[in-house]
Design an enzyme around this catalytic site. Structure first.
Site, short mmCIF file in Angstrom:
data_model
loop_
_atom_site.label_atom_id
_atom_site.label_comp_id
_atom_site.label_asym_id
_atom_site.label_seq_id
_atom_site.Cartn_x
_atom_site.Cartn_y
_atom_site.Cartn_z
CG ASP A 276 -4.64 0.41 -6.10
OD1 ASP A 276 -4.29 -0.42 -6.96
OD2 ASP A 276 -5.58 0.20 -5.30
CD1 TRP A 277 -9.10 -0.15 -5.43
CD2 TRP A 277 -10.75 1.33 -5.59
NE1 TRP A 277 -10.16 -0.78 -6.04
CE2 TRP A 277 -11.20 0.11 -6.15
CE3 TRP A 277 -11.63 2.41 -5.58
CZ2 TRP A 277 -12.47 -0.06 -6.70
CZ3 TRP A 277 -12.90 2.25 -6.12
CH2 TRP A 277 -13.31 1.04 -6.68
CD1 TRP A 317 -6.24 -6.21 -8.60
CD2 TRP A 317 -4.66 -7.37 -7.55
NE1 TRP A 317 -6.33 -5.91 -7.28
CE2 TRP A 317 -5.37 -6.61 -6.60
CE3 TRP A 317 -3.62 -8.20 -7.13
CZ2 TRP A 317 -5.07 -6.63 -5.26
CZ3 TRP A 317 -3.31 -8.22 -5.76
CH2 TRP A 317 -4.03 -7.45 -4.85
CG ASP A 403 1.58 -1.14 -11.60
OD1 ASP A 403 1.17 -2.31 -11.53
OD2 ASP A 403 0.91 -0.15 -11.26
CG HIS A 432 0.36 -1.45 -7.98
ND1 HIS A 432 -0.39 -0.78 -8.93
CD2 HIS A 432 -0.43 -1.53 -6.87
CE1 HIS A 432 -1.58 -0.48 -8.43
NE2 HIS A 432 -1.63 -0.91 -7.18
#
Length: 451
Positions: A276-277, A317, A403, A432
């Site tokens: 993710d980030w 999202w 995901d 995810h």
């Protein structure tokens, strides 16, 4: 005693006072133990008690008169009582304990002639090594206490420590840094476990709305190998301080914090672990100091280059975060991870007791670069070129196939941009937050980076 010392190091890695014990009978090890009161919430779970229990089960008898117990620290009164009750024949310890030692330092229960059993005692075996391990542990705790006292900036909030008490599967002692130039006095939390001179250091970067708790299933696997694990909480997340204003969070600022953090800890032989980030930011780090990095483990992430459309799943999202800024983080995790217990899901709510602590959760979705001139887009394009043509380390990829945001299609595109990336490990049951199936991934990654 060397075996007991290795067990003591395992206890330290788990956040326990580093004491290890081994019971030997007729030249064979019949019981081992390490300190575990914190992890087990059991005040009797001293290394000696754990080892005695195992030895008694092996012998089929609670009497252990033919046994020698080796322990790295002078036993306390409770443990001496258990040894005498078991009629242990001989006890050998390493470092003396001037505060609770019951073999001569404070009291000498073994020397009581009134007792009906007398155990032979020898102290000072590998004393320097045992004492050094204890000294390092308590120095770290004192440094942690000083860091905890770091004053809070007026424009930030700090989640109360009690919200992080007794989280399942997360026993590691918190570490803090607050003097990075980019932090400007904010306190940043990180997990740092394992030897500083380890052959590999796994730098584990979380995403939104997670924190370092996300890596609790992977950290023990890496530590088993004698490796080091460093898992920071980005500002605004986990146990780190949280700026009150959404506008405090920018791509460039968070990247700079991570760059300075890697330099401050002087991390080397790094396997960069991202999701993710953690990937949006983390994938831009190695080109700044490629000599520090040996490998990449990428999970459900991407590069925000601004010259390609964002996936429909991500746009959905982003819209959900905009319209429901106070969404339940625990519920988000429970929906995609039915195998998690409720206490694990609630651990993801722990950093965010109210709206005032959620600025990062609101700020991060719009921060993903979606234009070529967006903050972070240019450096992400530079990173893409680095991974395509200049990366010379190993690269391993794990994909949570369920995901809807950064799934298989996005990850295959990323794989095409990473030179030498191996065939992905696909987890059909994972979504995810693929680290919630992390033990399987970590063991595969350990094998890959060993090859």
């Amino acid at each position: 005693m060397a075996r007991a010392l290795a067990l003591a190091r395992e206890a330290a890695a788990a956040g326990e006072v580093p004491v290890g014990a081994v019971v030997v009978q007729d030249g064979e090890v019949v019981g081992t133990g390490r300190n575990g009161p914190i992890a087990t919430s059991d005040p009797t779970a001293h290394a000696e008690i754990v080892a005695l229990r195992e030895a008694a089960r092996a012998a089929g008898n609670y009497r252990l008169d033919r046994c020698t117990l080796y322990v790295t620290l002078e036993p306390c009164p409770m443990c001496v009582g258990a040894m005498l009750h078991a009629r242990v024949g001989r006890v050998v310890f390493g470092a003396p304990d001037p505060k609770t030692g019951a073999a001569g330092s404070v009291v000498d229960l073994f020397a009581r002639r009134e007792l009906n059993h007398h155990t032979t005692v020898e102290g000072g075996v590998m004393q320097e090594e045992c004492a050094a391990l204890l000294g390092d542990f308590f120095r770290s705790r004192r440094a942690e206490g000083k860091a905890t006292a770091q004053p809070l900036r007026d424009d930030a909030v700090r989640t109360p420590d009690e919200r992080f008490a007794n989280l399942p599967g997360f026993p590691w002692a918190p570490q803090y840094v607050s003097d990075l130039p980019s932090l400007a006095g904010l306190r940043m939390h990180y997990v740092d476990e394992g030897p500083r001179d380890a052959p590999l250091t796994w730098l584990c970067l979380h995403g939104n709305p997670a924190w370092s708790y996300l890596y609790r299933r992977m950290i023990p696997v890496f530590l088993e190998q004698g490796h080091r694990v460093v898992a920071p909480d980005m500002p605004g997340f986990g146990r780190s301080d949280k700026p009150k204003k959404d506008s405090a969070h920018t791509f460039s600022w968070h990247r700079q914090v991570l760059l300075e953090f890697v330099e401050r800890l002087d991390l080397r032989n790094v396997v960069l672990v991202v999701q993710d980030w953690g990937g949006l930011l983390g994938l831009t780090l190695p080109m700044a100091a490629p000599q520090r990095y040996r490998g990449l483990l990428a999970m459900n992430t991407t590069l925000g280059t601004g010259d390609a459309p964002l996936s429909p799943g991500f746009l959905a999202w982003r819209e959900m975060c905009r319209t429901k800024p106070d969404f339940d983080v625990a519920r988000l995790f429970s929906r995609g991870n039915p195998h998690m217990i409720s206490a694990e899901c609630e651990a993801y709510n722990a950093p965010f007791p109210d709206r005032g602590h959620r600025a990062a959760l609101r700020a991060f979705p719009p921060m993903v670069p979606d234009r070529v001139d967006a903050d972070g887009a240019a450096v992400s394009r530079e990173a893409r070129e680095f991974w395509r043509s200049k990366w010379d380390g190993q690269a391993f990829m794990a994909i949570g196939a369920l995901d809807p945001v950064l799934g298989t299609g996005v990850m295959q595109q990323l794989r095409a941009d990473i030179r030498g990336c191996a065939e992905p490990m696909v987890l059909p049951q994972a979504g995810h937050f693929v680290q919630e199936h992390g033990e399987e991934i970590a063991r595969a990654a350990v094998g890959y980076f060993r090859a």
